[in-house]
Every structure is written in C-alpha cells, then in structure tokens.
Scaffold this motif. Structure first.
Motif, PDB file in Angstrom:
ATOM      1  N   THR A   9       0.810  -1.225   0.000  1.00 52.73           N
ATOM      2  CA  THR A   9       0.000   0.000   0.000  1.00 52.73           C
ATOM      3  C   THR A   9       0.843   1.274   0.000  1.00 52.73           C
ATOM      4  O   THR A   9       0.302   2.367  -0.106  1.00 52.73           O
ATOM      5  N   ASP A  26      -3.211   3.889  -3.869  1.00 49.68           N
ATOM      6  CA  ASP A  26      -4.661   3.673  -3.783  1.00 49.68           C
ATOM      7  C   ASP A  26      -5.006   2.198  -3.617  1.00 49.68           C
ATOM      8  O   ASP A  26      -6.169   1.824  -3.577  1.00 49.68           O
ATOM      9  N   VAL A  28      -5.450  -1.223  -1.546  1.00 52.57           N
ATOM     10  CA  VAL A  28      -5.771  -1.574  -0.158  1.00 52.57           C
ATOM     11  C   VAL A  28      -5.780  -3.094  -0.014  1.00 52.57           C
ATOM     12  O   VAL A  28      -5.978  -3.825  -0.983  1.00 52.57           O
ATOM     13  N   THR A  29      -5.555  -3.573   1.206  1.00 50.51           N
ATOM     14  CA  THR A  29      -5.514  -5.010   1.442  1.00 50.51           C
ATOM     15  C   THR A  29      -6.923  -5.605   1.479  1.00 50.51           C
ATOM     16  O   THR A  29      -7.888  -4.941   1.845  1.00 50.51           O
ATOM     17  N   PHE A  35     -12.457  -5.304   0.941  1.00 45.33           N
ATOM     18  CA  PHE A  35     -11.444  -4.739   1.833  1.00 45.33           C
ATOM     19  C   PHE A  35     -11.384  -5.503   3.150  1.00 45.33           C
ATOM     20  O   PHE A  35     -12.402  -5.845   3.751  1.00 45.33           O
ATOM     21  N   PRO A  37      -8.630  -5.104   6.571  1.00 47.01           N
ATOM     22  CA  PRO A  37      -7.399  -4.522   7.100  1.00 47.01           C
ATOM     23  C   PRO A  37      -6.380  -5.554   7.539  1.00 47.01           C
ATOM     24  O   PRO A  37      -5.186  -5.281   7.602  1.00 47.01           O
ATOM     25  N   THR A  45      -8.240  -1.730  -5.595  1.00 51.10           N
ATOM     26  CA  THR A  45      -7.747  -0.362  -5.676  1.00 51.10           C
ATOM     27  C   THR A  45      -8.935   0.580  -5.547  1.00 51.10           C
ATOM     28  O   THR A  45      -9.929   0.438  -6.250  1.00 51.10           O
ATOM     29  N   ALA A  49      -7.795   6.496  -2.086  1.00 44.71           N
ATOM     30  CA  ALA A  49      -7.500   5.801  -0.817  1.00 44.71           C
ATOM     31  C   ALA A  49      -6.176   6.269  -0.226  1.00 44.71           C
ATOM     32  O   ALA A  49      -6.038   6.407   0.989  1.00 44.71           O
ATOM     33  N   GLY A  53      -5.950   7.984   3.356  1.00 44.36           N
ATOM     34  CA  GLY A  53      -5.187   7.358   4.429  1.00 44.36           C
ATOM     35  C   GLY A  53      -4.159   8.310   5.014  1.00 44.36           C
ATOM     36  O   GLY A  53      -3.940   8.342   6.234  1.00 44.36           O
ATOM     37  N   GLY A 205      -7.549   2.062   7.068  1.00 47.83           N
ATOM     38  CA  GLY A 205      -7.117   0.731   6.652  1.00 47.83           C
ATOM     39  C   GLY A 205      -6.439  -0.064   7.750  1.00 47.83           C
ATOM     40  O   GLY A 205      -6.166  -1.233   7.592  1.00 47.83           O
TER      41      GLY A 205
END
Length: 228
Positions: A9, A26, A28-29, A35, A37, A45, A49, A53, A205
């Motif tokens: 990220t 942009d 994210v996991t 999504f 965290p 994506t 983001a 963040g 996130g």
C-alpha cells in the motif's frame, strides 16, 4: 531519491538528507475485491484511498506529537500523497501490534469457543509476525525474547505505548460517536538511542470502526473524522 521498498500500500524512498519518504498508494488489502485490514494481499484499488489514508495519518500523528508520544513522523504532503519520516529499524522482519476492544475478526476465529462476537475486551494487546507465508502468526512475549526479536523490557514499552496510543485514537473517534473495535500499529527503533516509536501509518485501513453498530469503510471514516 532512491526507491528502497515497494510495498502493498506504500512505496518507500530514501532522501538525500537521510530521511525517508513514504508514497501512499490507492491499493488496499483484502481478498476477492473485499477490503480487509488484516489481509496479507492487495485486494482492490480504491481511487483516493492513498490521500485519504494520509490525511488521517497526519491528523493522528500530529495529535500524538502534541502529547509527546514518540513517532517517526516529520511532515506530510497531502496533494502528493507523501509523508516524510525518520528512518527506523523494525523488530526482526517486522511486527504488527493489534489492540482489541471488541471480539471480532481473527480474535473471534481463534477464541470463538469462549468469546462471543462483539464481546467487550479490555484493550487486549496481540503481537503478530509480519510473515505472509505463514499468515502473520501471533507470537508471545517469551517467544519474542527467546528468538532475539524483542527484549522483555522492550516488550513492556511496546505494550504500554500500544495501549496509550490506541486509547488516544479511541477517544478521538468517540468525539464523532464512532467506536473503535480494534487497531493495528507498527513500531520500530528510531534515532541514535534506538527509541521505540510508532511507525508506518494510522488510517482507516488499520482499524475496524463502527457507528451505531455499522462498520465504517476507510474513506468514509476519514470524511467523518475530518469533517469539521
């Protein structure tokens, strides 16, 4: 500016002055486009983001700075989605420290025989190894000490800082009627004295936050918290 690490990220660059530059992406996991965290892979994506963040990260790091909490933060450029930080040495190949206020996620999956979903927890601190291959296994204080990753004294500092920082963030969210269920933090040794300090980011996130019993997505969380 030299690229040091290409992360899931964020990308990390070394600057000529010895500081590091984190470039927020942009990505994210998550898994299967959802999504998560706690996931070890980039799942999707989300446009904006990275900036989102970083806005939250800057907001929280500046609060921690005012309260005298040690961090690697120097400053941030929201437009460029970059943050300048002091160099830090991670513990081993990296640790993640989770502070839990509610029984959800992997805590519930592991301890569901005894815990009920959403059960209140008293700032339960859990340390996991950053190890994608082994799915970030939890590790105890004794194992950290025996494997030479962290001394018992350092573990004590790490735990105290985790609870202190998490409680500060929990209180900030409560001002907007948001409840923090859990948060994932990272620490490292910073400066000549190897002071244990908060590193990486503090954003949507990294946490599970709920309002009126409903989960708040990271971008929405940033809007609610920073909406003055």
């Amino acid at each position: 500016m030299e690229l040091i690490n290409k992360g899931k990220t964020k990308d990390v660059y070394e600057l000529e002055n010895g500081y590091y530059l984190l470039k927020f992406k942009d990505d994210v996991t998550g898994e299967d486009g959802i999504f998560d965290p706690g996931a070890n892979t980039v799942g999707l994506t989300i446009e904006g983001a990275g900036q989102s963040g970083l806005k939250l990260t800057k907001f929280f790091f500046e609060i921690l700075k005012e309260k005298g909490i040690p961090t690697h933060y120097i400053d941030a450029d929201i437009e460029k989605a970059t943050m300048t930080v002091k160099p830090a040495k991670v513990f081993g190949n990296g640790l993640e420290v989770i502070c839990r206020y509610r029984a959800v996620g992997s805590f519930l999956r592991r301890y569901g025989m005894y815990a009920e979903e959403g059960q209140t927890l008293d700032a339960f601190v859990e340390v996991t190894l950053k190890d994608d291959e082994r799915k970030d296994p939890p590790i105890t204080e004794d194992a950290l000490h025996m494997l030479g990753i962290l001394s018992k004294e350092e573990y004590k500092i790490l735990k105290e800082l985790t609870i202190k920082i998490s409680n500060i963030i929990k209180e900030e969210l409560a001002k907007k009627d948001i409840e923090l269920y859990d948060i994932k933090l990272e620490f490292g040794r910073v400066g000549e004295n190897n002071e244990i300090a908060l590193i990486d980011e503090i954003s949507g996130g990294n946490m599970r936050a709920y309002k009126n019993g409903k989960y708040i997505e990271p971008l929405e969380l940033e809007k609610i918290i920073l909406d003055s």
